[in-house]
Design an enzyme around this catalytic site. Sequence first.
Site, PDB file in Angstrom:
ATOM      1  N   SER A 106       0.749  -9.983  -0.795  1.00  0.00           N
ATOM      2  CA  SER A 106       0.619  -8.521  -0.909  1.00  0.00           C
ATOM      3  C   SER A 106       0.846  -7.927   0.546  1.00  0.00           C
ATOM      4  O   SER A 106       0.897  -6.619   0.576  1.00  0.00           O
ATOM      5  CB  SER A 106      -0.728  -8.173  -1.184  1.00  0.00           C
ATOM      6  OG  SER A 106      -1.879  -8.876  -0.352  1.00  0.00           O
ATOM      7  N   LYS A 144       0.765  -1.202  -0.012  1.00  0.00           N
ATOM      8  CA  LYS A 144      -0.002   0.038   0.089  1.00  0.00           C
ATOM      9  C   LYS A 144       0.806   1.176   0.081  1.00  0.00           C
ATOM     10  O   LYS A 144       0.411   2.486  -0.303  1.00  0.00           O
ATOM     11  CB  LYS A 144      -0.962   0.006   1.484  1.00  0.00           C
ATOM     12  CG  LYS A 144      -2.178  -1.045   0.883  1.00  0.00           C
ATOM     13  CD  LYS A 144      -3.147  -0.419   0.056  1.00  0.00           C
ATOM     14  CE  LYS A 144      -4.459  -1.294   0.031  1.00  0.00           C
ATOM     15  NZ  LYS A 144      -5.316  -0.858  -0.708  1.00  0.00           N
TER      16      LYS A 144
END
Length: 409
Positions: free
Chosen positions: A311, A61
């Site tokens: 992720s 992110k």
Amino acid sequence: MSYSTADRLRTVTLDDVRGAHKMLSGVARTTALEGSRHLSRQVGAPVLLKCENLQRTGSFKLRGAYVRIAGLLPEERAAGVVAASAGNHAQGVALASSLLGVRSTVFMPKGAPLPKISATREYGAEVRLHGQVVDESLAAAQEYARETGAVFIHPFDHPDVIAGQGTVGLEILEQCPEVRTIVVGVGGGGLAAGIAVAVKSLRPDVRIVGVQAEGAAAYPPSLAAGRPVTLGHPVTMADGIKVGRPGDVPFELVGELVDEVCTVTEDELSAALLLCMERAKMIVEPAGASPVAALLSRPDAFEGPVVAVLSGGNVDPVLMERVLRHGMAAQGRYLAVRLRLTDRPGALASLLGALSVVDANVLDVSHVRTDPRLGLTEAEVELHLETKGPAHCAEVEQALREAGYTVTG
């Protein structure tokens, strides 16, 4: 302030991703690409793990948040930024803002894990706890943006954010030029869209497979309808991909460039998280383990070399404990048995001795003497055991019967 109509209509190009890559030099890490022998054996082809769980702030992110905030005009930076998140996006916005000297405010649900709240504050954001779920925090953040003029930083529905996430795709092509399939978790779609833009522009032969949690899979019905469709109540342990509606911008790119979006169950997510920890020595959150879950559930469906994108690794320790136990149960490594024995001194010790012979680890014992179903000299015992798998479970039950115990459940 949200993104404009022009932003909504603007697509994302390879040049955007390359520009983001330059912008992130010295900011985001080029995360490792680690081979997995266990998964390679399962799939029958080389499998490599793209370790964004080792990125700064513990997830990908930071990439999109930094590119988005770095692209603001001076007057927008002066107004500050605001975001809403239960974890990964919050930390990415907080660190990106601090690095760029921009004031940030992050709205988080009151029930957000304390480690994530503390990390967001330590990265420099002002944290405001609002609402019980992210949607309520999101509404509060958007209202704050309208009242103060702060720029709302969306977690996935903006071209700059998608370009930043797409740098993961450029790194994969540099680290594994021979890649044939990339598997990536999908929530709102920003990461999958960005990777697809970068990879398909340079290697259109590479297959991109998105993965959603079965209880929060908004993309399959949306793609079938040709427009974003909202799920009523998405339910999954994988909060990083627990999104009820695809983003407008990533939806168009995913529909055009991603070859397939599949789903995985909660049991498959649990088993994948456990495998990442035991075999790859990686702490991965459930959303980050979703590509591994897809590989385990359909090992014959992926042409290698395969790159699975881990992720994120920001998992609450309480959730980690619960998910690991769930994963072990799904693999048949827990056994619950109920049996009756004669209520006499030493009877329970004898039972435990019989279990030790077959190497079953006792986790919990419930010993009942007062149930009206029991005879005067009977007791009922419920045992929760840790085993080595389904075959060991059968061995334990057989050993108990051979020792003279009646197994009733």
